[in-house]
Design a protein around this motif. Structure first.
Motif, short mmCIF file in Angstrom:
data_model
loop_
_atom_site.label_atom_id
_atom_site.label_comp_id
_atom_site.label_asym_id
_atom_site.label_seq_id
_atom_site.Cartn_x
_atom_site.Cartn_y
_atom_site.Cartn_z
N ILE A 97 0.79 -1.46 -0.04
CA ILE A 97 0.07 0.02 -0.06
C ILE A 97 0.96 1.15 -0.01
O ILE A 97 1.61 1.46 1.12
CB ILE A 97 -0.88 -0.02 1.23
CG1 ILE A 97 -1.74 -1.22 1.10
CG2 ILE A 97 -1.65 1.33 1.20
CD1 ILE A 97 -2.62 -1.32 2.54
N LEU A 98 0.89 1.97 -1.04
CA LEU A 98 1.52 3.37 -1.00
C LEU A 98 1.01 4.24 -0.32
O LEU A 98 -0.26 4.82 -0.63
CB LEU A 98 1.92 3.78 -2.44
CG LEU A 98 2.66 2.87 -3.39
CD1 LEU A 98 2.89 3.38 -4.75
CD2 LEU A 98 4.01 2.28 -2.63
N SER A 99 1.34 5.02 0.80
CA SER A 99 0.61 5.83 1.56
C SER A 99 0.83 7.24 1.27
O SER A 99 0.32 8.22 1.36
CB SER A 99 1.01 5.50 2.99
OG SER A 99 0.42 4.39 3.37
N ALA A 100 2.52 7.41 0.48
CA ALA A 100 2.61 8.69 0.30
C ALA A 100 3.81 8.50 -0.50
O ALA A 100 4.61 7.51 -0.67
CB ALA A 100 3.15 9.77 1.45
N ALA A 101 3.96 9.85 -1.51
CA ALA A 101 5.06 9.51 -2.75
C ALA A 101 5.87 10.92 -2.78
O ALA A 101 4.98 11.91 -3.13
CB ALA A 101 4.75 8.82 -3.93
N TYR A 102 7.22 10.96 -2.87
CA TYR A 102 7.76 12.11 -3.03
C TYR A 102 8.61 12.33 -4.57
O TYR A 102 9.04 11.17 -4.86
CB TYR A 102 8.87 12.32 -1.83
CG TYR A 102 8.05 12.79 -0.58
CD1 TYR A 102 7.82 14.12 -0.01
CD2 TYR A 102 7.66 11.42 0.11
CE1 TYR A 102 7.45 14.23 1.16
CE2 TYR A 102 7.13 11.90 1.46
CZ TYR A 102 6.91 13.23 1.87
OH TYR A 102 6.54 13.57 3.09
N GLY A 103 8.56 13.11 -5.13
CA GLY A 103 9.56 13.27 -6.52
C GLY A 103 9.37 14.89 -6.90
O GLY A 103 9.02 15.69 -6.34
N SER A 104 9.49 14.74 -8.25
CA SER A 104 9.48 15.87 -8.99
C SER A 104 8.43 16.03 -9.89
O SER A 104 7.57 15.13 -9.89
CB SER A 104 10.92 16.23 -9.71
OG SER A 104 10.88 15.00 -10.71
N GLN A 105 8.42 16.83 -10.67
CA GLN A 105 7.03 17.16 -11.51
C GLN A 105 6.86 15.88 -12.53
O GLN A 105 5.79 15.39 -12.69
CB GLN A 105 7.15 18.34 -12.40
CG GLN A 105 5.86 18.69 -13.24
CD GLN A 105 4.70 19.20 -12.10
OE1 GLN A 105 4.88 19.51 -11.02
NE2 GLN A 105 3.40 18.65 -12.44
N ARG A 106 8.06 15.25 -12.80
CA ARG A 106 8.04 14.06 -13.69
C ARG A 106 7.43 12.89 -13.02
O ARG A 106 7.04 11.90 -13.82
CB ARG A 106 9.40 13.95 -14.19
CG ARG A 106 10.29 15.16 -14.98
CD ARG A 106 11.50 14.50 -15.64
NE ARG A 106 12.22 15.76 -16.13
CZ ARG A 106 13.26 15.59 -16.92
NH1 ARG A 106 13.71 14.21 -17.16
NH2 ARG A 106 13.93 16.57 -17.47
N HIS A 107 7.43 12.85 -11.80
CA HIS A 107 6.83 11.71 -11.30
C HIS A 107 5.53 11.76 -11.06
O HIS A 107 4.62 10.73 -10.73
CB HIS A 107 7.70 11.77 -9.81
CG HIS A 107 8.99 11.36 -9.79
ND1 HIS A 107 9.87 12.20 -9.89
CD2 HIS A 107 9.62 10.17 -10.00
CE1 HIS A 107 11.09 11.83 -9.98
NE2 HIS A 107 11.04 10.47 -9.96
N LEU A 108 4.74 12.82 -11.21
CA LEU A 108 3.34 13.24 -10.99
C LEU A 108 2.67 12.04 -11.60
O LEU A 108 1.62 11.47 -11.23
CB LEU A 108 3.03 14.42 -11.18
CG LEU A 108 1.64 14.97 -11.03
CD1 LEU A 108 1.27 14.82 -9.59
CD2 LEU A 108 1.32 16.38 -11.44
N ALA A 109 2.86 11.97 -13.07
CA ALA A 109 2.04 10.91 -13.82
C ALA A 109 2.12 9.60 -13.45
O ALA A 109 1.29 8.79 -13.17
CB ALA A 109 2.56 11.12 -15.28
N VAL A 110 3.51 8.98 -12.94
CA VAL A 110 3.70 7.79 -12.45
C VAL A 110 2.97 7.47 -11.31
O VAL A 110 2.15 6.49 -11.00
CB VAL A 110 5.13 7.68 -11.91
CG1 VAL A 110 5.47 6.19 -11.11
CG2 VAL A 110 6.05 7.94 -13.28
N TYR A 111 2.80 8.55 -10.22
CA TYR A 111 2.13 8.39 -9.04
C TYR A 111 0.49 8.19 -9.23
O TYR A 111 -0.24 7.69 -8.70
CB TYR A 111 2.46 9.42 -7.97
CG TYR A 111 3.87 9.30 -7.52
CD1 TYR A 111 4.60 8.11 -7.55
CD2 TYR A 111 4.57 10.56 -7.42
CE1 TYR A 111 6.18 8.10 -7.24
CE2 TYR A 111 6.02 10.50 -6.89
CZ TYR A 111 6.65 9.32 -6.70
OH TYR A 111 7.75 9.36 -6.61
N LYS A 112 0.18 9.13 -10.34
CA LYS A 112 -1.30 9.26 -10.57
C LYS A 112 -1.92 7.90 -11.28
O LYS A 112 -2.54 7.48 -10.87
CB LYS A 112 -1.64 10.31 -11.51
CG LYS A 112 -1.44 12.03 -10.97
CD LYS A 112 -2.80 11.92 -9.86
CE LYS A 112 -2.78 13.42 -9.35
NZ LYS A 112 -3.96 13.70 -8.50
#
Length: 239
Positions: free
Chosen positions: A122-137
């Protein structure tokens, strides 16, 4: 820690094996998108962002598994894990690309999706740059679970700002850490500190200098005949 020894020439390969209970709650940190403030192709002169250690330790203290992701090839695992250890970042799973790849988006997406599906993570939170936004979404995270770091070139404040797609963390994580302390997330259902223990990443010269943390990944040596200049051009970011 697990060490594989080849009887013939006594060469070794090593790793940390994580046995995770179903529904383990985790927090994802991108090495090149969240942890570092500069890009280094070799990984030997990376600079750590302010406050990121405190943020990672806070999540660890709450019982969450820390997962570090990067699009860097696994030939850099020895130095990267030692770098994590030198800076005192909490022990966690580290994911590398199996080979040199210009598609770090897909590498990270497939790895995390596999953990969710096969390890019931279960992923509760994720940190990254703008490029990671699509991955996390694509992985199904909500906007209040995603923390995107950005520079304050057009902003005067260094505090975070909630936006439609994610929470914007500006110019380091100091202010974000203070906010987490004031309004801490809930404790994880299963405290991973009781499972991972107090192990830390390897330091240069130690017995486990070459170890890396992995879960559900295979390590293969990449094949490339590109020149250093061409690599710098092709892999301008592992973000």
């Amino acid at each position: 820690p697990i060490i594989f020894l080849v009887k013939g020439d006594h060469t070794i390969a090593s790793c940390n094996l994580f046995l995770l209970p179903p529904h383990t709650e985790a927090v994802v940190l991108s090495i090149d998108g969240a942890l570092t403030s500069n890009f280094s192709l070799s990984g030997r002169d990376m600079k750590l962002r302010n406050g990121v250690i405190e943020v990672a330790r806070l999540w660890q203290d709450l019982g969450y598994l820390i997962i570090y992701i990067t699009g860097r090839p696994d030939i850099q695992k020895e130095y990267i894990t030692a770098w994590l250890g030198r800076h005192g970042l909490p022990m966690g799973v580290v994911s590398f690309s199996d080979s040199l790849s210009t598609d770090s988006h897909n590498v990270k997406l497939l790895y995390l999706a596999r953990l969710i599906k096969e390890a019931k993570l279960i992923l509760s939170a994720a940190y990254g740059s703008q490029r990671h936004l699509a991955v996390y979404k694509e992985l199904g995270l909500q906007s209040d679970q995603i923390y995107i770091h950005s520079k304050s070139s057009s902003r005067k404040s260094s505090s975070g700002k909630k936006q439609e797609d994610a929470y914007q963390v500006i110019d380091g994580f100091d202010a974000h850490f203070v906010e987490l302390q004031a309004n801490p997330p809930r404790m994880a259902a299963v405290n991973m500190r009781n499972i991972v223990g107090e192990f830390s990443f390897s330091f240069p010269g130690s017995l486990f200098q070459k170890k890396s943390s992995s879960a559900l990944t295979k390590q293969r040596k990449p094949r490339s005949s590109s020149s250093p200049k061409q690599l710098e051009k092709d892999f301008s970011s592992f973000d």
